[in-house]
Design a protein around this motif. Structure first.
Motif, PDB file in Angstrom:
ATOM      1  N   ALA A 135     -19.261  27.565 -46.621  1.00  0.00           N
ATOM      2  CA  ALA A 135     -18.103  27.753 -45.871  1.00  0.00           C
ATOM      3  C   ALA A 135     -18.297  26.918 -44.594  1.00  0.00           C
ATOM      4  O   ALA A 135     -19.132  26.903 -43.746  1.00  0.00           O
ATOM      5  N   ASP A 153     -16.361  30.603 -41.345  1.00  0.00           N
ATOM      6  CA  ASP A 153     -16.400  32.067 -41.866  1.00  0.00           C
ATOM      7  C   ASP A 153     -16.082  33.053 -40.592  1.00  0.00           C
ATOM      8  O   ASP A 153     -16.936  33.137 -39.778  1.00  0.00           O
ATOM      9  N   LYS A 191     -15.514  36.900 -39.512  1.00  0.00           N
ATOM     10  CA  LYS A 191     -15.709  38.277 -40.148  1.00  0.00           C
ATOM     11  C   LYS A 191     -15.135  39.342 -39.043  1.00  0.00           C
ATOM     12  O   LYS A 191     -15.852  39.375 -38.162  1.00  0.00           O
ATOM     13  N   SER A 211     -10.389  38.542 -40.722  1.00  0.00           N
ATOM     14  CA  SER A 211     -11.284  37.803 -41.510  1.00  0.00           C
ATOM     15  C   SER A 211     -10.737  36.771 -42.185  1.00  0.00           C
ATOM     16  O   SER A 211      -9.399  36.805 -42.666  1.00  0.00           O
ATOM     17  N   SER A 253     -11.788  32.824 -44.120  1.00  0.00           N
ATOM     18  CA  SER A 253     -12.725  31.793 -44.846  1.00  0.00           C
ATOM     19  C   SER A 253     -12.032  30.467 -45.081  1.00  0.00           C
ATOM     20  O   SER A 253     -11.150  30.430 -45.603  1.00  0.00           O
ATOM     21  N   ALA A 290     -13.058  26.472 -46.643  1.00  0.00           N
ATOM     22  CA  ALA A 290     -14.054  25.932 -47.455  1.00  0.00           C
ATOM     23  C   ALA A 290     -14.343  24.333 -46.903  1.00  0.00           C
ATOM     24  O   ALA A 290     -13.701  24.128 -46.053  1.00  0.00           O
ATOM     25  N   CYS A 294     -18.602  31.980 -37.711  1.00  0.00           N
ATOM     26  CA  CYS A 294     -19.725  31.046 -38.203  1.00  0.00           C
ATOM     27  C   CYS A 294     -19.173  29.781 -38.516  1.00  0.00           C
ATOM     28  O   CYS A 294     -18.176  29.559 -39.472  1.00  0.00           O
ATOM     29  N   HIS A 319     -20.084  26.376 -40.335  1.00  0.00           N
ATOM     30  CA  HIS A 319     -21.022  25.418 -41.105  1.00  0.00           C
ATOM     31  C   HIS A 319     -22.432  26.560 -40.933  1.00  0.00           C
ATOM     32  O   HIS A 319     -23.257  25.656 -40.779  1.00  0.00           O
ATOM     33  N   ASP A 320     -22.094  27.601 -41.308  1.00  0.00           N
ATOM     34  CA  ASP A 320     -23.257  28.694 -41.530  1.00  0.00           C
ATOM     35  C   ASP A 320     -24.090  29.044 -40.063  1.00  0.00           C
ATOM     36  O   ASP A 320     -25.361  29.185 -40.050  1.00  0.00           O
ATOM     37  N   GLN A 336     -23.817  30.584 -36.396  1.00  0.00           N
ATOM     38  CA  GLN A 336     -23.131  31.784 -35.831  1.00  0.00           C
ATOM     39  C   GLN A 336     -22.958  31.313 -34.573  1.00  0.00           C
ATOM     40  O   GLN A 336     -23.765  30.885 -33.577  1.00  0.00           O
TER      41      GLN A 336
END
Length: 360
Positions: free
Chosen positions: A2, A5, A7, A23, A25, A27, A61, A63-64, A66
């Motif tokens: 994603a 993201d 959460k 939360s 997300s 893409a 997060c 692009h992956d 944190q």
């Protein structure tokens, strides 16, 4: 992976909770719109993603990677995001070219490369010939393009836009929305876009998250939220809605005061269930008929369509038609089969949704 993201984040202003366990997300190369009334938490979420507002709980997060949490506090300039503000935030004493270059100054020292990047950014937003002008010499739409070029020059992978079209004339707005959407898609940039205008949201976004008091009421494609809202709050926020009392006859039909209305898909409600059938103005059909079951009370020509207020079996309905009807016409009211949205009375009561809009 994603692009963004989120959460279960929580944010507060002066001790007052604004976002509560939210939360979401986004893409890759997706444009997500945050839509809602003023004060519902849209801009708060944008600031949290940008790193301009602390998050008391939850994770973000990009692009992956944190960017917040215990022992993690990535500053805004290291999050590889671009921001476009409502007021453009251009420096009046700098030229267009210098405004565009401002964000690049601390990242690139080679003047030749800087000039090349400026030219590339201005070309992308169709301002290649205006680099020597000052902001006050530009129209509102051109100033917005400068702000976009400034955000693009650092080649962000995520763009945050906070009501960027609110200061632009209506005639220019939709054209600019189309241009910016095409630009983001062409550059492969994901985006979060904040607005309180459903028209802007429909035109600009791939997905729509409708906010209500710090929570997301429903998220999905704009067409899905409009046609199949989860609640009357969503239905009312996204457009004119008629609510007609009805009773489920079987898995594919509802009885209403003006006859049976059929669904092309299963209703998911037991036969005999009482509730409210949602009908958008375009889903109702009018046919001139001397012995029709409805009467036109009022008409307004609005350019792209004509708004009609129709009374049928004691129910007043908002209807959109292409061409005006003769004054005080008798009409037959019908509804073509489509996927119906039906709110059972018990569900409407338990959700404490907005009161029914009074028509006329």
């Amino acid at each position: 992976m994603a692009a963004l993201d989120i959460k279960g984040i929580c944010c507060s202003y002066n001790g007052k909770p604004i976002l509560d366990n939210l939360s979401l997300s986004v893409a890759e190369n997706e444009i997500m719109c945050l839509l809602g009334a003023s004060g519902c938490g849209k801009t708060t979420l944008l600031k949290a993603v940008a790193g301009l507002l602390p998050v008391s709980r939850g994770e973000i997060c990009i692009h992956d990677r944190q960017v917040n949490g215990p022992g993690v506090a990535l500053v805004p300039e290291l999050r590889n995001i671009g921001m476009i503000f409502q007021d453009y935030a251009l420096f009046p004493h700098l030229t267009v070219a210098d405004n565009v270059a401002f964000g690049l100054a601390n990242k690139e020292k080679n003047k030749t490369r800087i000039r090349a990047r400026i030219a590339e950014a201005l070309e992308l937003v169709n301002l290649a010939e205006l680099g020597g002008r000052y902001p006050h010499q530009l129209s509102g739409g051109q100033q917005q393009r400068v702000a976009i070029a400034r955000a693009l020059i650092c080649q962000p992978r995520l763009m945050l836009l906070d009501e960027p079209f609110s200061n632009i004339d209506t005639q220019v707005r939709m054209r600019l929305i189309g241009e910016i959407r095409a630009l983001l898609k062409g550059q492969g940039i994901s985006a979060i876009f904040v607005t309180h205008s459903k028209e802007e949201a429909f035109a600009f976004s791939d997905k729509l998250a409708l906010f209500r008091a710090g929570q997301i009421e429903q998220v999905g494609r704009p067409q899905t939220l409009y046609q199949y809202p989860d609640s009357r709050f969503v239905a009312d926020f996204l457009g004119l809605a008629n609510y007609v009392s009805g009773q489920v006859l079987d898995s594919h039909s509802v009885s209403t005061p003006f006859g049976r209305v059929d669904s092309v898909s299963a209703l998911g409600q037991a036969a005999g269930t009482h509730g409210q059938l949602l009908l958008r103005p375009r889903q109702i059909q009018l046919t001139l008929a001397e012995q029709g079951n409805g009467r036109v009370l009022e008409q307004q020509f609005l350019g792209s369509h004509t708004r009609c207020l129709v009374e049928c079996q004691g129910v007043r309905l908002e209807v959109s038609i292409n061409e005006p009807l003769p004054a005080v016409s008798q009409v037959n009211v019908s509804v073509a089969p489509h996927t119906l949205t039906f709110f059972p009375d018990a569900e409407v009561s338990s959700r404490q949704t907005e009161p029914m809009r009074k028509l006329g």
